[in-house]
Structure formats: structure tokens, C-alpha cells
Design a protein around this motif. Structure first.
Motif, PDB file in Angstrom:
ATOM      1  N   ASN A   1       0.860  -1.174   0.000  1.00 25.66           N
ATOM      2  CA  ASN A   1       0.000   0.000   0.000  1.00 25.66           C
ATOM      3  C   ASN A   1       0.905   1.237   0.000  1.00 25.66           C
ATOM      4  N   PRO A   2       1.290   1.720  -1.177  1.00 27.42           N
ATOM      5  CA  PRO A   2       2.276   2.801  -1.259  1.00 27.42           C
ATOM      6  C   PRO A   2       1.752   4.197  -0.980  1.00 27.42           C
ATOM      7  N   VAL A   3       0.437   4.381  -0.909  1.00 24.79           N
ATOM      8  CA  VAL A   3      -0.092   5.733  -0.729  1.00 24.79           C
ATOM      9  C   VAL A   3      -1.258   5.759   0.251  1.00 24.79           C
ATOM     10  N   VAL A   4      -1.447   6.936   0.864  1.00 32.24           N
ATOM     11  CA  VAL A   4      -2.623   7.210   1.684  1.00 32.24           C
ATOM     12  C   VAL A   4      -3.221   8.509   1.168  1.00 32.24           C
ATOM     13  N   GLY A   5      -4.512   8.486   0.874  1.00 29.77           N
ATOM     14  CA  GLY A   5      -5.142   9.695   0.355  1.00 29.77           C
ATOM     15  C   GLY A   5      -6.367   9.374  -0.480  1.00 29.77           C
ATOM     16  N   SER A   6      -6.778  10.335  -1.267  1.00 33.91           N
ATOM     17  CA  SER A   6      -7.966  10.190  -2.091  1.00 33.91           C
ATOM     18  C   SER A   6      -7.768   9.152  -3.192  1.00 33.91           C
ATOM     19  N   ALA A   7      -8.756   8.277  -3.349  1.00 35.23           N
ATOM     20  CA  ALA A   7      -8.692   7.289  -4.431  1.00 35.23           C
ATOM     21  C   ALA A   7      -8.731   7.983  -5.787  1.00 35.23           C
ATOM     22  N   LEU A   8      -9.454   9.090  -5.884  1.00 41.65           N
ATOM     23  CA  LEU A   8      -9.547   9.819  -7.141  1.00 41.65           C
ATOM     24  C   LEU A   8      -8.219  10.418  -7.555  1.00 41.65           C
ATOM     25  N   GLU A   9      -7.358  10.683  -6.581  1.00 38.01           N
ATOM     26  CA  GLU A   9      -6.073  11.308  -6.869  1.00 38.01           C
ATOM     27  C   GLU A   9      -4.941  10.299  -7.028  1.00 38.01           C
ATOM     28  N   ALA A  10      -5.233   9.036  -6.827  1.00 36.82           N
ATOM     29  CA  ALA A  10      -4.206   8.006  -6.988  1.00 36.82           C
ATOM     30  C   ALA A  10      -3.818   7.884  -8.454  1.00 36.82           C
ATOM     31  N   SER A  11      -2.529   7.814  -8.699  1.00 35.04           N
ATOM     32  CA  SER A  11      -2.040   7.755 -10.077  1.00 35.04           C
ATOM     33  C   SER A  11      -2.247   6.366 -10.680  1.00 35.04           C
ATOM     34  N   GLU A  12      -2.132   6.301 -11.979  1.00 34.82           N
ATOM     35  CA  GLU A  12      -2.258   5.008 -12.666  1.00 34.82           C
ATOM     36  C   GLU A  12      -1.187   4.039 -12.189  1.00 34.82           C
ATOM     37  N   SER A  13       0.014   4.539 -11.939  1.00 34.32           N
ATOM     38  CA  SER A  13       1.101   3.666 -11.493  1.00 34.32           C
ATOM     39  C   SER A  13       0.809   3.086 -10.107  1.00 34.32           C
ATOM     40  N   VAL A  14       0.166   3.891  -9.251  1.00 32.71           N
ATOM     41  CA  VAL A  14      -0.204   3.397  -7.923  1.00 32.71           C
ATOM     42  C   VAL A  14      -1.243   2.294  -8.047  1.00 32.71           C
ATOM     43  N   TRP A  15      -2.284   2.533  -8.836  1.00 33.13           N
ATOM     44  CA  TRP A  15      -3.304   1.497  -9.049  1.00 33.13           C
ATOM     45  C   TRP A  15      -2.681   0.218  -9.611  1.00 33.13           C
ATOM     46  N   ASN A  16      -1.806   0.383 -10.604  1.00 35.75           N
ATOM     47  CA  ASN A  16      -1.180  -0.783 -11.228  1.00 35.75           C
ATOM     48  C   ASN A  16      -0.351  -1.583 -10.226  1.00 35.75           C
ATOM     49  N   LYS A  17       0.428  -0.872  -9.397  1.00 32.84           N
ATOM     50  CA  LYS A  17       1.290  -1.567  -8.433  1.00 32.84           C
ATOM     51  C   LYS A  17       0.462  -2.329  -7.409  1.00 32.84           C
ATOM     52  N   ILE A  18      -0.549  -1.675  -6.845  1.00 33.92           N
ATOM     53  CA  ILE A  18      -1.370  -2.319  -5.817  1.00 33.92           C
ATOM     54  C   ILE A  18      -2.104  -3.533  -6.372  1.00 33.92           C
ATOM     55  N   LEU A  19      -2.720  -3.391  -7.523  1.00 34.39           N
ATOM     56  CA  LEU A  19      -3.479  -4.506  -8.087  1.00 34.39           C
ATOM     57  C   LEU A  19      -2.560  -5.621  -8.567  1.00 34.39           C
ATOM     58  N   GLN A  20      -1.391  -5.243  -9.085  1.00 34.31           N
ATOM     59  CA  GLN A  20      -0.472  -6.267  -9.580  1.00 34.31           C
ATOM     60  C   GLN A  20       0.075  -7.137  -8.448  1.00 34.31           C
ATOM     61  N   ILE A  21       0.482  -6.498  -7.350  1.00 38.89           N
ATOM     62  CA  ILE A  21       1.044  -7.245  -6.225  1.00 38.89           C
ATOM     63  C   ILE A  21      -0.049  -7.938  -5.416  1.00 38.89           C
ATOM     64  N   ASN A  22      -1.095  -7.213  -5.083  1.00 35.80           N
ATOM     65  CA  ASN A  22      -2.104  -7.732  -4.158  1.00 35.80           C
ATOM     66  C   ASN A  22      -3.067  -8.729  -4.792  1.00 35.80           C
ATOM     67  N   VAL A  23      -3.291  -8.590  -6.104  1.00 37.26           N
ATOM     68  CA  VAL A  23      -4.305  -9.428  -6.751  1.00 37.26           C
ATOM     69  C   VAL A  23      -3.708 -10.318  -7.847  1.00 37.26           C
TER      70      VAL A  23
END
Length: 276
Positions: free
Chosen positions: A118-140
């Protein structure tokens, strides 16, 4: 009489702590277990319990020093453990983890997929594409791929058990942890999707949804006393969880006692709201 024999600090409890024979010592005897992200926190507690219950456990994490420390600590308890470096986001590392278990123990019976980021804390709307990619790639994604790698080897053993570590955030998102919460919801769905596919192969898959457990990973939510008190009030719990609170239920899910349980999610959250 039974309270003295079975309660905390009891004879059996002391024997379990020393890694010697106890009532459920052999419930996983001869089984081979892989546990990802298992050198501290929930993963370490789970690996320790599986080994106490008789399994040969292969630990893993991203850093060799952490693997060496954890393996040494558990081997000092006369537990059957070994370890290897595995960054679950690396295909090469995932394959090496599986190969290590096969080389050392000749098969795989249990997989506990615990690794998450979980590399970030904050608004989901403000999360970058790279953050989404990293979290989903590792966690799922990495979890799903690792399951695919172990299944053929479980089939050769006549079956097996898989436990995915999700979170109550998968049911009720934690504030500021939107992408992480989404990834944990995905693991609930992955468990439901895979259960009927794995059933004909005598492989069970279940999910663990811990509440707020006091680990290094979750430290931002409990290290500050004011934040901790607020979290306890929000979650409506009397205390925060300890990694050991998750260990016994995972061992149960991997044991013959759970042979008729698959596709389910077990919440270990001290009574925190999660689902109906």
C-alpha cells in the motif's frame, strides 16, 4: 481441570510454545506449506503456527536478511522451516519459491498468500495510474498467478488448501486507503471464483479478512495513541489484534477439520463491523 490443561499458560500451551508435542501438534504432519511475506507480522505468525502443527514451511520475503532472521528464529524452536527470497511481483521469484518447495520437500500441500503493498494514503480519485497498477499487480494479479503455479503440484499430492489474506477493508473500505481496499475486495471475489474451479481437484481455497492487526505494515493506524484510540472507537473493538490472532484460524482452514469449507471468508476482527 480442563482449564488448567487447555488455557493460556497451561501445560499444552507451554508445550506448543516450545514446539513440542501437544494436542494438535500433528494435525498438519507431513504437509508442505508456502507462506508469502512471512518474515514478520501476520505471515510470520501463520508460518510459525503451521510449523507448530507439523507442516514443513517455506518462508519468503523480499530481503535475504529478513528470511535468514525469521528462519533462524523458528528453527531455534525446533520447527521444520526453511526460506527463500521472493518478491511476488517477480515471475522469476514466484517460480523459484515453488521450485524451492519441490526441491526440499517433494511437493506442495498448502499456500498462504499474504504479500501486499500500500504505497499511498489519500484520495482514491487522486491516486495515479502507477499506484493502481502496483497495488493490483502485487495484491491481486500476483496472488492469482501464484495459485495457478501451485495447483498442478497440489493435484499430484491428491489435493491441497489455499488461504488468501484479504482484510475487513475489503468489506468496508478504510478512509484514505481506497486502492488498497479495492484490491482486498478483489481477493474476496477471487476466492469465490476459484473455489468451484478447484473443487474437482480436491483443492480448497478460503480467505482470511483480518481487522486492524498491530504489525509494521499497519503502524500508521495505531502507533500514535490518539490515532489508535480513534481507530478502536471507529471499529468498535476492545483491543487491536495481534498477528497470533490470525494464525490459528489459518491452520484450521488448512486442516482436515475444514475439509467441508471452501470459498469462504473468515473475519478475524474483534467484532469490528464487516458484513451481515
Amino acid at each position: 481441570m480442563w482449564g488448567r490443561l487447555a488455557g493460556p499458560g497451561s501445560v499444552w500451551g507451554s508445550l506448543r510454545a516450545m514446539g513440542t508435542a501437544g494436542p494438535s501438534r500433528g494435525v498438519l504432519a507431513g504437509k508442505v506449506a508456502l507462506v508469502t511475506a512471512s518474515t514478520e507480522g501476520i505471515g510470520f505468525a501463520v508460518a510459525q503456527r503451521l510449523a507448530q502443527d507439523g507442516a514443513h514451511v517455506v518462508l519468503s520475503s523480499r530481503k535475504q536478511a529478513n528470511v535468514d532472521r525469521a528462519v533462524a528464529e523458528l528453527q531455534a524452536q525446533n520447527l521444520s522451516v526453511s526460506g527463500t527470497v521472493c518478491h511476488v511481483g517477480s515471475a522469476e521469484d514466484r517460480e523459484r519459491l515453488v521450485a524451492t518447495a519441490l526441491e526440499r520437500h517433494g511437493g506442495i500441500d498448502i499456500l498462504v498468500s499474504n504479500a501486499a503493498v500500500n504505497p499511498v494514503v489519500g484520495s482514491a480519485l487522486e491516486a495515479s495510474e502507477s499506484v493502481w497498477n502496483k497495488i493490483l499487480q502485487i495484491n491481486v494479479t500476483a496472488t492469482a498467478v501464484l495459485v495457478g503455479l501451485v495447483v498442478p503440484h497440489m493435484e499430484k499430492r491428491g489435493g491441497g488448501s489455499i488461504v488468501l489474506v484479504s482484510s475487513i477493508a475489503g468489506f468496508s473500505p478504510f478512509p484514505g486507503l481506497g486502492p488498497y481496499s479495492v484490491s482486498k475486495t478483489a481477493l474476496l471475489g477471487l476466492t469465490k471464483v476459484l473455489a468451484p474451479e478447484l473443487g474437482p481437484h480436491n483443492i480448497r481455497i478460503n480467505c482470511l479478512a483480518p481487522g486492524l492487526i498491530q504489525t509494521k505494515f499497519s503502524a500508521a493506524l495505531w502507533k500514535d495513541e490518539a490515532v489508535k484510540e480513534k481507530m478502536m472507537e471507529t471499529l468498535r473493538v476492545q483491543r487491536l489484534g495481534d498477528p497470533s490472532d490470525c494464525a490459528g484460524i489459518v491452520s484450521f482452514l488448512c486442516s482436515p477439520d475444514a475439509s467441508y469449507i471452501s470459498g469462504e471468508t473468515m473475519v478475524v476482527a474483534g467484532g469490528a463491523p464487516s458484513r451481515l
